[in-house]
Design an enzyme around this catalytic site. Sequence first.
Site, PDB file in Angstrom:
ATOM      1  N   ASP A 142       1.398  -1.375  -0.351  1.00 15.54           N
ATOM      2  CA  ASP A 142       0.095   0.028   0.112  1.00 15.54           C
ATOM      3  C   ASP A 142       0.828   1.883  -0.109  1.00 15.54           C
ATOM      4  OD1 ASP A 142      -2.019  -1.357   0.328  1.00 15.54           O
ATOM      5  OD2 ASP A 142      -2.780  -1.228   2.358  1.00 15.54           O
ATOM      6  N   ASP A 164      -6.986  -1.613  -4.386  1.00 17.53           N
ATOM      7  CA  ASP A 164      -7.934  -1.107  -3.745  1.00 17.53           C
ATOM      8  C   ASP A 164      -8.690  -0.048  -4.139  1.00 17.53           C
ATOM      9  OD1 ASP A 164      -6.816  -3.170  -2.080  1.00 17.53           O
ATOM     10  OD2 ASP A 164      -5.890  -1.188  -0.911  1.00 17.53           O
TER      11      ASP A 164
END
Length: 199
Positions: A142, A164
């Site tokens: 991330d 995401d």
Amino acid sequence: MSETDNSTENLAERTGPGISLRTKLLPLALTVVIFVVDQLTKFLVVENIPPYTIGVSYFGDFLRIIHVYNPGIAFSMGNGLPDTMRGILFAVLPLIVLAMVLVIYFRNDDFTFFQRWAVAGIVGGGLGNIYDRFFRPEGVVDFIDVKFYGLFGLDRWPTFNVADAAVLVCGFLLIISFVRAMIQESREQKGQNGTAAQE
């Protein structure tokens, strides 16, 4: 009957009713694009930003590109679960779900063109993170960190990635599309009932 007519009938028999295979395959180009962009951006982050550090900030500290690993699911949920449980819940099961989604995608002729592109975007994002769960021992990479100004009790939104974002945006658009279709169908049904009552 001419040879051309015979060819047309044979083609119809091979393709069957409903929309063409090409129409179903075309939106999957978005799946490939999202997967490639997701993995490319993660590669750049891993290669250029040390783990758990900030690489660059934009607009003060509103948007930061950082490098963290998420052993959970989207937006860092499920981090505290045991490794075995995470492996089953966040890698194997999502892979099975995506396979089921693709089966429904190809068998169902009722999806609109827009809905097919939305589903393709969701699949692309899902594959991007599933790839990380299988091939990155540390977890999903991330790197997008956004200031949230205390909304919902969050100073910063949970760190996320391209995959995401694709799942969230395309999922939202898909839901909106379904809701609009339901509203339109309801209006049409009311109109038909009104016409029938007048007759």
